[in-house]
Design an enzyme around this catalytic site. Structure first.
Site, mmCIF file in Angstrom:
data_model
loop_
_atom_site.group_PDB
_atom_site.id
_atom_site.type_symbol
_atom_site.label_atom_id
_atom_site.label_comp_id
_atom_site.label_asym_id
_atom_site.label_seq_id
_atom_site.Cartn_x
_atom_site.Cartn_y
_atom_site.Cartn_z
ATOM 1 N N HIS A 21 14.925 90.580 -75.341
ATOM 2 C CA HIS A 21 14.639 91.930 -75.810
ATOM 3 C C HIS A 21 13.338 91.959 -76.621
ATOM 4 C CE1 HIS A 21 15.726 95.987 -77.265
ATOM 5 N NE2 HIS A 21 15.146 95.584 -78.381
ATOM 6 N N GLU A 22 13.244 91.093 -77.603
ATOM 7 C CA GLU A 22 12.058 91.069 -78.468
ATOM 8 C C GLU A 22 10.817 90.622 -77.704
ATOM 9 O OE1 GLU A 22 12.103 92.570 -81.211
ATOM 10 O OE2 GLU A 22 14.263 92.704 -81.450
ATOM 11 N N HIS A 25 9.131 93.642 -76.222
ATOM 12 C CA HIS A 25 8.277 94.342 -77.181
ATOM 13 C C HIS A 25 6.981 93.562 -77.423
ATOM 14 C CE1 HIS A 25 11.415 97.182 -78.085
ATOM 15 N NE2 HIS A 25 12.193 96.295 -78.667
#
Length: 146
Positions: A21-22, A25
């Protein structure tokens, strides 16, 4: 002992999901030329850290999350590479990328489990492979390979 192993596997699985997920980003922020101050896995005090060219990579004590700290996320960035100084469409892509990465990761994981680990062909076919011993269709004259 089984409970401890279950907890460790659960923490590891959540760690992988958080990392994916990170990473979404982080990679899109880099693509958009946004200055990333820190990429962290976990919360709380730092256990390990490594300084890159402009980004601090860190592993933190509590494995309950993670974050990508971008310059200007708080609205106070003055640099042209601050998050708040990028066009709205780029900011949207950066924010959306975490969830999108999790969707892609989930899809790939399902494909992997279904295609490689289940022992079942991932693609349906109309060719008869075998019959069960009491199959009515084998009595009708059908043969394996038909």
């Amino acid at each position: 002992m089984q409970t401890v192993l279950t907890i460790l596997i659960t923490v590891l699985m959540f760690g992988v999901l958080i990392f994916v997920h990170e990473l979404g980003h982080f990679l899109t922020a880099k693509w958009a030329k946004v200055k990333v101050n820190e990429f962290a896995l976990g919360m709380g005090p730092r256990i390990l850290k490594k300084q890159g060219k402009e980004t601090l990579y860190s592993l933190r004590a509590l494995p309950i999350g993670g974050f990508v700290q971008m310059d200007g996320e708080d609205g106070n960035g003055t640099d042209e590479n601050s998050f708040n100084n990028k066009p709205k469409w780029k900011r949207f892509i950066i924010l959306f990328a975490g969830a999108f990465n999790n969707l892609i990761f989930g899809f790939l994981l399902i494909c992997l489990v279904h295609g490689l680990l289940s022992g079942v062909s991932a693609y349906p076919t109309t060719v008869i492979d075998q019959f069960h011993d009491d199959a009515i269709s084998s009595a009708s004259g059908l043969q394996p390979g038909d």
